[in-house]
Write a protein that holds these residues in place. Sequence first.
Motif, PDB file in Angstrom:
ATOM      1  N   GLY A  11      47.165  30.948  42.857  1.00 29.08           N
ATOM      2  CA  GLY A  11      46.473  32.210  42.635  1.00 29.08           C
ATOM      3  C   GLY A  11      46.811  32.632  41.210  1.00 29.08           C
ATOM      4  O   GLY A  11      47.753  33.385  40.952  1.00 29.08           O
ATOM      5  N   ARG A  40      47.346  42.843  35.468  1.00 27.80           N
ATOM      6  CA  ARG A  40      45.950  42.381  35.432  1.00 27.80           C
ATOM      7  C   ARG A  40      44.968  43.539  35.457  1.00 27.80           C
ATOM      8  O   ARG A  40      43.810  43.394  35.087  1.00 27.80           O
ATOM      9  CB  ARG A  40      45.678  41.395  36.570  1.00 27.80           C
ATOM     10  N   GLU A  64      51.644  32.271  43.722  1.00 24.86           N
ATOM     11  CA  GLU A  64      51.272  33.389  42.847  1.00 24.86           C
ATOM     12  C   GLU A  64      52.489  34.024  42.199  1.00 24.86           C
ATOM     13  O   GLU A  64      52.359  34.929  41.379  1.00 24.86           O
ATOM     14  CB  GLU A  64      50.550  34.469  43.659  1.00 24.86           C
ATOM     15  N   ASN A 104      45.459  34.483  39.073  1.00 28.40           N
ATOM     16  CA  ASN A 104      45.327  35.877  38.607  1.00 28.40           C
ATOM     17  C   ASN A 104      46.692  36.545  38.711  1.00 28.40           C
ATOM     18  O   ASN A 104      47.200  37.130  37.757  1.00 28.40           O
ATOM     19  CB  ASN A 104      44.324  36.652  39.467  1.00 28.40           C
ATOM     20  N   ASP A 105      47.283  36.426  39.901  1.00 27.77           N
ATOM     21  CA  ASP A 105      48.607  37.026  40.074  1.00 27.77           C
ATOM     22  C   ASP A 105      49.681  36.233  39.347  1.00 27.77           C
ATOM     23  O   ASP A 105      50.621  36.805  38.796  1.00 27.77           O
ATOM     24  CB  ASP A 105      48.945  37.130  41.570  1.00 27.77           C
ATOM     25  N   ARG A 110      38.587  35.847  50.877  1.00 23.25           N
ATOM     26  CA  ARG A 110      39.463  37.028  50.879  1.00 23.25           C
ATOM     27  C   ARG A 110      39.074  37.885  52.077  1.00 23.25           C
ATOM     28  O   ARG A 110      38.064  38.583  52.031  1.00 23.25           O
ATOM     29  CB  ARG A 110      39.282  37.825  49.586  1.00 23.25           C
TER      30      ARG A 110
HETATM   31  C1  PEP Z   1      44.938  35.292  42.488  1.00 19.94           C
HETATM   32  O1  PEP Z   1      45.855  36.086  42.418  1.00 19.94           O
HETATM   33  O2  PEP Z   1      44.702  34.426  41.643  1.00 19.94           O
HETATM   34  C2  PEP Z   1      44.004  35.342  43.614  1.00 19.94           C
HETATM   35  C3  PEP Z   1      43.050  34.457  43.749  1.00 19.94           C
HETATM   36  O3  PEP Z   1      44.131  36.390  44.462  1.00 19.94           O
HETATM   37  P1  PEP Z   1      43.592  37.865  44.156  1.00 19.94           P
HETATM   38  O4  PEP Z   1      42.778  37.806  42.938  1.00 19.94           O
HETATM   39  O5  PEP Z   1      42.832  38.261  45.359  1.00 19.94           O
HETATM   40  O6  PEP Z   1      44.881  38.615  44.012  1.00 19.94           O
END
Ligand code: PEP
Length: 904
Positions: A778, A791, A757, A780-781, A566
């Motif tokens: 990604g 999140r 994402e 998380n997003d 990142r």
């Molecule tokens: C995600 O979104 O999974 C990701 C790895 O990016 P970040 O957590 O930096 O948004």
Amino acid sequence: MKYVYFFGGCKAEGTGEMKELLGGKGAGLAEMTRIGLPVPAGFTITTEACDHYFKHSRRYPTGLRAQVSANLKRLERVTRKTLGDAKDPLLVSVRSGSARSMPGMMETILNLGLNEKSVQGLARATGNERFAYDAFRRFVQMYSSVVIGLPKDDLEARLRALKTKLGVKDDTQVSAVGWRELVGQYKAYFREKTHKEFPEDPQEQLWGAIGAVFSSWMAEKAVTYRRVEKITGLLGTAVNVVQMVFGNSGENSGTGVCFTRDPSTGEKSFYGDFLINAQGEDVVAGIRTPMHLNEMAKLMPKVYKQLEHVRKLLETHYRDMQDMEFTVEDGTLYMLQTRVGKRTPTATFKMAVDMVREGLIAKEEALLRVKSEDIERLFYPVIDPAISRRDLTQRRLAAGINAVPGAAVGRAVFSAHEAEEWAHGGEKVILVRRETSPEDVGGMFVAQGILTATGGKSSHAAVVARGWGKCCIVGCEQLDIDYDGKLMRVNGRKVRQGDWITLDGSDGGVYEGQTSLVMPKLPEAYDTLMKWADETRRLGVRTNADTPQDSRKAREMGAEGIGLCRTEHMFFKDFEDPERSIDRQLAIQEMIVADSSEARRKALAKLLPFQRRDFIGIFKAMDGCPVTIRLIDPPLHEFVPHDRAKQEELARKIGVDVEVVARRVEQLREANPMLGHRGCRLAITYPEILEMQVRAIIEAALECQSGGVKVLPEIMHPLTLDRKELQILTDATRRVADEIIAKSGRKLHYLVGTMIELPRAALLADQVAEVAEFFSFGTNDLTQTVMGLSRDDAGRFLPDYVDEKKAGIFKDDPFQTLDTQGVGLLMKWAIERGRATRPKLKIGICGEHGGDAASVVFCHQAGMDYVSASPFRVPIARLAAAQAVIEEKLAKKSKRGGKKSRRP
Ligand code: PEP
Ligand code: MG
């Protein structure tokens, strides 16, 4: 429907395989009976009956009463005794036992069947009146607290008062008359509280106990334990009704707990605690400090030999370390329980590897036995060896029994409840108790370490802490704990609540003050087992790392590349030279405040050398491995100050009016920043940012390459929506990169790809793959956008969604463990469609889920190429990836052979 399974007289209706239905204890008793071990007779009421009980407003299933009654008759026939008999009564224990061990979480009632008549029968039959009334008072106490719910403290206060009155310290010094008096007091208390007489009818007692055991399944502490331990999908608890045998019938009797191997170190040595003239839970409760089995061997050589034989037999039979409970009644050994024993992480690795070498299990089975928590806990700290022995000796307060290794530092807190409060307030605490009980589990969980004044290595505190790999010292008898005064006196010193103490769980040392801790050396078996995991897995394992330091650490942990770097972290902090972080912070802030592309480029030019230096460090650390670098992702407001004073300071430093800064910050405000101007959208609006970052990456790569470093850069665009957007970004990326490479006169291979994402990118993956050379989920997003859950904020209400006592909508927090049903479905679609366009499309995951074992299994099954996890979770991913392969093989095998998976 069959709800009750009998065992006794060398025969059992159940088997060791029936853990789900009979619970671990019931299955163990049945199996031990089958293989001819001395087990008292009894019967098990199934977990299905418990399930029915909760699904039907706490009503028993039809037929249960008749089946219990028939099995009780059978038990009476086998034992040649009758429940409640006035001459030589049958007494039973009523104990819980679910498919997964939950030490001390659910209820047990012993000596059931005693009443005013049968107690006299017991006294006559055993010729020991004191023993009979001792058993009776225990039963009345347990029944009153467990079945009726009367406060334990009130009952125990009466016992303490009696001992004070009689002028004795130990329970063993109380006479028959004393115990009879106590029974009278308990019964009076019972009457006062319930306005009823204590039940004399053994049938009423039995059904009261069965109901209480069932109910304990849903007790707060049991529900909490299951949540903490992530135990889901069980039907409930079974109920074991077993003939009582008495470890408290004299000096030739006793009760003990033993392990076929040392649960702390994993050594192949017989390990256990034994208490002479004691009953049931005395060892586990840690009320008296027991003797080691070696001592027992001297006192009761015949029984010890027999126990040694049972040890060998059970370990060979179950092919795993067993935790056994036994009782000796007048020189005769009875086995009361066997189960796979909890162990420290070090012991888990050692036993798994040793058992493969001994030919007891296959490598695959060894790999399946290690859990991700075991790996995590290997990395627990020890006292810094650099600290002088003299300093430590001076601060040494006392020594107890080293129940669970690892060291811990925290403030001493004397109640579990306050430990929780303090921990939630951000304090590190050590929970100090005379002994622990299941009620303390919340405080134990949040504590850094646990210290008790009594108990042995198999006491409640030790067993629970071991399961968590949490530092624990028990049996520290020098402690004089004053709960009311919130302090302890120890060897002439005082430790008050809130004072810092240090525990060394490896040698049992307790020290005053704070001590620095370091990470331990990994056990030899760790490397062996992880090597087996690497040989087995198909998935690649990379890491999420933003600095050269993290990259080096991750390689040590087995990472095969970087799956996510990142870059924005580099804007905040100079990891090589932290003092100079301000330089890069100012440069990015100047870029954000700039009002023309030219001014932005000027500011970006200042950032370029920083980024390039960071990338050089990372490429070097990852020599020979792929490095995926993601371009800027967060919304710009995260980089600028929001309070006036800091804005003024920034304005001064970059030479603009404070109003310019304030206006720009205001412009950046968004109602929904996570769905706003962030990710690749920044590069669409400000292509000069992309240009600077790509330049830094390619120049760093070329420099490293000319220095002999093998670089494999992968440039990744975050939060893309579709093909067109990615095409613009890829064209811009290649324009800059190819020009620099061409100018250098050298060759450099690099990839350009995207994160997936957003649902739209996943849905249109076939088109996106026309441009992207790789996908990285990604998650998380993606979880946030697929589920519509923020999140950042969902943590406030997600616990309700996961709590089985509340809504129980999710099994796990979807930000920790991938929602394979929903988010996973979309991922599978994207993988399939992406590969339809570009068969060799490289696919990975870099959300937090890449380090979660269950999610890694999904990634394997979905056919991804790699997962990427934070450095300390890399070994977890390596192991989970291997387990996924083994599970897959087992599932195929069982499909062919029609058998169930053998996963332990
Ligand atoms: C995600 O979104 O999974 C990701 C790895 O990016 P970040 O957590 O930096 O948004
Ligand atoms: Mg993201």
